[in-house]
Design an enzyme around this catalytic site. Structure first.
Site, mmCIF file in Angstrom:
data_model
loop_
_atom_site.group_PDB
_atom_site.id
_atom_site.type_symbol
_atom_site.label_atom_id
_atom_site.label_comp_id
_atom_site.label_asym_id
_atom_site.label_seq_id
_atom_site.Cartn_x
_atom_site.Cartn_y
_atom_site.Cartn_z
ATOM 1 N N ASP A 31 26.965 41.652 45.825
ATOM 2 C CA ASP A 31 26.432 40.570 46.572
ATOM 3 C C ASP A 31 26.033 39.860 45.368
ATOM 4 O OD1 ASP A 31 25.188 39.313 48.016
ATOM 5 O OD2 ASP A 31 23.331 40.229 47.299
ATOM 6 N N ASP A 33 23.231 36.381 45.316
ATOM 7 C CA ASP A 33 21.579 36.766 45.226
ATOM 8 C C ASP A 33 21.250 37.887 45.831
ATOM 9 O OD1 ASP A 33 21.906 33.107 46.589
ATOM 10 O OD2 ASP A 33 23.905 34.934 46.889
ATOM 11 N N SER A 121 30.438 36.783 48.340
ATOM 12 C CA SER A 121 28.780 36.055 48.634
ATOM 13 C C SER A 121 28.595 35.701 49.351
ATOM 14 C CB SER A 121 28.407 35.753 46.687
ATOM 15 O OG SER A 121 26.768 34.962 47.559
ATOM 16 N N GLY A 122 27.521 35.835 49.959
ATOM 17 C CA GLY A 122 27.836 34.955 51.557
ATOM 18 C C GLY A 122 27.042 33.012 50.948
ATOM 19 N N ASP A 193 22.235 43.834 49.264
ATOM 20 C CA ASP A 193 20.486 44.250 49.718
ATOM 21 C C ASP A 193 20.657 43.742 50.624
ATOM 22 O OD1 ASP A 193 18.997 41.363 49.233
ATOM 23 O OD2 ASP A 193 21.209 41.554 48.596
ATOM 24 N N ASN A 196 24.293 41.511 55.581
ATOM 25 C CA ASN A 196 25.280 41.368 55.730
ATOM 26 C C ASN A 196 26.224 41.885 54.385
ATOM 27 O OD1 ASN A 196 23.421 40.032 53.477
ATOM 28 N ND2 ASN A 196 25.195 38.559 53.291
#
Length: 237
Positions: A31, A33, A121-122, A193, A196
């Site tokens: 991930d 962020d 990544s979202g 973290d 999602n």
């Protein structure tokens, strides 16, 4: 689920034997962020419009799993970014974005051991491609913010693989890259973290929570609660 055991101060290990060998894996998936980098980019962009607190509250609830529909949550937050300029975005990237402690050391160790690296990544390609350059990452998937005349429109751009990179897309991307590399999901490490990240973590051979939300810490095989990302190397020898 068995209780976690403290492998070392701030480093929890559960449901997996230790030590493990880094060379047993072929792909590590991160991930971005609050994992590879120190900020939630969408929150910092919103600061330019005076809406950081509003956006950050939605982000926090989403990452904790209190808002289940990631796509709708992201659309709501991106809509609040309307009017942000490219100069504002560049300021976030240059002045606020930093790699998380230990990120460079962990990525370098993985590459030296023969692993490929995926950032999924979202968040947004504007920042993900910057991080790709900093860490020499092999594969990136993230969302594209729509911009017209140097200003965000409050929407995102559909991509060939779909509309938004949510938890299901993170899992699918990890499995797609694994397939391209000719490896099994068991040879993948997934690091995240937020809620999602749980789908890809569940599908991986080794799941790692980094300074994560409580639900993610509980479901991960390894939880780094103190220190940097390179603390994973204390478990993976």
């Amino acid at each position: 689920m068995s209780a976690a055991t403290e492998f070392a101060l701030g480093l929890m290990v559960q449901r997996t034997p230790v030590p493990l060998r880094l060379s047993d894996y072929r792909l590590i998936c991160f991930d971005m962020d609050s994992t590879l980098i120190n900020i939630e980019c969408v929150d910092e962009i919103a600061d330019a419009t005076g809406k950081k607190a509003e956006v950050a509250a939605i982000t926090e609830a989403t990452m904790r799993g209190e808002i289940a529909d990631f796509k709708e949550s992201l659309r709501q937050r991106v809509a609040l970014l309307k009017g942000v300029t490219e100069a504002d975005m560049a300021g976030v990237r240059s002045e606020r974005l930093q790699l998380s402690p230990g990120a460079q050391a962990l990525v370098q160790a993985c590459k030296q051991a023969g692993l490929k690296v995926l950032l999924v990544s979202g968040g947004f390609t504007y920042f993900a491609e910057h991080v790709r350059g900093l860490l020499d990452i092999d594969f990136v998937r993230a969302n594209v913010l729509e911009m017209k005349d140097g200003v965000l429109t409050g929407a995102m751009v559909d991509q060939p693989w779909g509309d938004i990179c949510d938890g299901a897309e993170k899992r699918r991307t990890m499995l797609e890259v694994a397939s391209l590399l000719g490896i099994a999901p068991a040879q993948c490490i997934a690091v995240g973290d937020g809620s999602n990240d749980l789908p890809m973590m569940a599908a991986s051979g080794l799941s790692v929570a980094f300074h994560a939300k409580p639900r993610v810490r509980a479901e991960a095989q390894i939880a780094i609660n103190q220190g940097g990302l390179d603390r994973l190397l204390e478990v993976l020898r």
